[in-house]
Design a protein around this motif. Structure first.
Motif, PDB file in Angstrom:
ATOM      1  N   UNK A  97      84.924  98.905 -18.961  1.00  0.00           N
ATOM      2  CA  UNK A  97      86.035  99.087 -18.034  1.00  0.00           C
ATOM      3  C   UNK A  97      87.281  99.634 -18.738  1.00  0.00           C
ATOM      4  N   UNK A  98      87.429  99.346 -20.022  1.00  0.00           N
ATOM      5  CA  UNK A  98      88.664  99.702 -20.746  1.00  0.00           C
ATOM      6  C   UNK A  98      88.569 101.019 -21.513  1.00  0.00           C
ATOM      7  N   UNK A  99      87.382 101.582 -21.597  1.00  0.00           N
ATOM      8  CA  UNK A  99      87.188 102.766 -22.441  1.00  0.00           C
ATOM      9  C   UNK A  99      87.999 103.968 -21.965  1.00  0.00           C
ATOM     10  N   UNK A 100      88.578 104.681 -22.915  1.00  0.00           N
ATOM     11  CA  UNK A 100      89.095 106.016 -22.656  1.00  0.00           C
ATOM     12  C   UNK A 100      87.944 107.016 -22.616  1.00  0.00           C
TER      13      UNK A 100
END
Lengths: 336, 336
Positions: free
Chosen positions: A236-239
């Protein structure tokens, strides 16, 4: 010749879920005399590691399962007490894979020199200079292809591997290093001694929310020791273009039904992510590069480490299950 | 000069779940006269593709979201009807990204020559020779690093991309090609016309069980158009060192809570798997290699394809939602 015995631990049942003392029994074996080319070693320190849980199952994996009725094995360091090989003399310190026992013996090719280093315990060859350190180094550089300026997240960051990951990431140019751990004390260790930029206690819940707060501009690299909710939070947090080195899934090792259901996998497509699982069996060729880095870092104090030492061969199984529960800070070691 | 109008489709609301006719409205716009360097094109065929669903959301993704109150766009082919550019003459056939409309105009750099090929419809530039074909080719060769002898599984195998994947995999040396599709008729098409070794209907349920039966020695490469239960089944079936090219997650595109929970992710570690998401925005450099392969394969009949053609610009939205439901066999095309 006096009889020599070795205390060992046989796997007698395949654990269903969490391993219990019904699955492993202590045995004392009489050792044969050495054959030509063999050495005998008194182990000083044993390593207990998460991957061992996988080997207790009878499923295909990157290394074969432990056999039922046979002694468990693992990494260990000790000193030679008898030698019929020109490769080692009595007193030489060595590392090898015949752990979970106090006395090990076999052909000299099964042992490798492990010098006592100034100011460091011999057990460093099981941790920072051993499998923990090289796993962190390979995962970050070879698998996740860490770039200068990356934000790096590592789960289980206070463990043997995790504490190396955070420190190596910084030394290799990460601009922000975030870790999770399972207690307030460990979180303090991460942001203090190990100099992480941010850390959180996953036992407080809402791993996704805590990760977003700790890395509000997103993450570029995720080093996974845990799986489950942590992996979901990282997805969910990945760039865009994020890379995950999947080293462990301790949250799922005791699972019997495929483990946690991970959401946010469609981000793998929409953000062009790469997730790669790895185990050190395939990356031994990086050992010299790793050793050059780590020996320098340990010598100049760039990298520090902790060990949780359990004393007594009879406590090996307890040390293993304690490590699986996260009782350790840094590398879990058994001192004999 | 007579007034020229263009029928277009504006996104007026962001779909929550499945897009409805409340989210998209048909508008007729008067086009300005051409400026110097511009061309006007009458579109003949439009492409509707799964990635468009992602662009309807206001979330970061590999391409920016569609703007509210503006016309949707997409791949299209047509012929030049007016030109103020030396690059194109009236009658030239071109491909471009100004689809979801019957008349498109803009600077000549927005258009690319798309010759009519003997025995092939102009729409082949939207399918086998276009984005569908190159997506399959890049996913197999660049992302999943297909090797001779691999067993390949592709989900959504009767669609525009999937039908290319199965055929290209065989031509590039796969030893076994398995596909899933959403009807008995499509399954028959896979093992018949497209010469897959095995195929199954995922609407019969138990995707994991059906995949194991169709690939009892495991799979080495998975080309994912679907996500969800299919991705989980692939993770369970992978051999050591398996590689997944994640191209689509149509099962999750309408999801609002992170989508399906995928089990068996700990196999990524224990089997040393690599999962890589990709989109064609980053792989345009492979277009010449792809085109050389595909032109040869189409010319000699090594690759065959189907199109599902919906007629009439007014049916574009229905064609899109039908494609999302899997109504199409092969590439979904709108003929104007």
């Amino acid at each position: 010749m006096p009889t020599v015995t070795s205390i060992q631990f046989d796997l007698v049942a395949r654990p269903h879920g969490e391993p219990t003392t019904d699955d492993v029994v202590r045995v004392e074996r009489t050792l044969p005399e050495l054959a030509d080319g063999e050495v005998r070693v008194e182990n000083e320190f044993l390593s207990v590691d998460p991957y061992m849980r996988g080997r207790m199952n009878d499923v295909r994996s990157y290394i074969p399962p432990f056999a039922l009725g046979e002694a468990l094995t693992g990494a260990a360091v000790g000193h030679v007490v008898e030698s019929r090989s020109p490769d080692f003399a009595v007193g030489d310190t060595v590392q090898h894979q015949l752990g979970w026992r106090d006395v090990a013996q076999g052909p000299s090719a099964a042992f490798r020199a492990a010098p006592r280093l100034p100011g460091l315990p011999l057990s460093v060859h099981l941790g920072a200079l051993g499998i923990s350190g090289i796993t962190a180094w390979v995962g970050l550089t070879v698998i996740a292809k860490l770039r200068k300026g990356d934000t790096v997240f590592v789960s289980g960051a206070a463990g043997g591997v995790g504490s190396m990951v955070g420190q190596i990431a910084r030394l290799k140019g990460a601009s922000r290093v975030v870790g999770s751990a399972g207690s307030a004390e460990k979180v303090e260790l991460l942001t203090g001694k190990y100099r992480f930029d941010a850390a959180f206690n996953y036992k407080d819940g809402d791993v996704r929310g805590q990760l977003h707060a700790a890395a509000s501009d997103g993450i570029d690299v995720y080093f996974d020791n845990v799986g489950g909710e942590h992996l979901e939070a990282a997805l969910d947090a990945f760039n865009d273009g994020g890379r995950a080195a999947l080293c462990g899934a301790i949250a799922d090792y005791n699972a019997t039904d495929g483990g946690s259901g991970i959401r946010f996998t469609s981000n793998i497509v929409t953000r062009g992510l790469t997730l790669q699982g790895f185990t050190m069996t395939n990356y031994g060729q990086y050992a010299p590069q790793f050793a050059a880095d780590m020996q320098r870092w340990l010598a100049d104090g760039s990298i520090v480490f902790d060990e949780t030492v359990v004393t007594g061969i009879d406590n090996t199984f307890d040390a293993f299950t304690g490590m699986m529960r996260g009782d350790n800070v840094g590398k879990m070691i058994v001192a004999i």
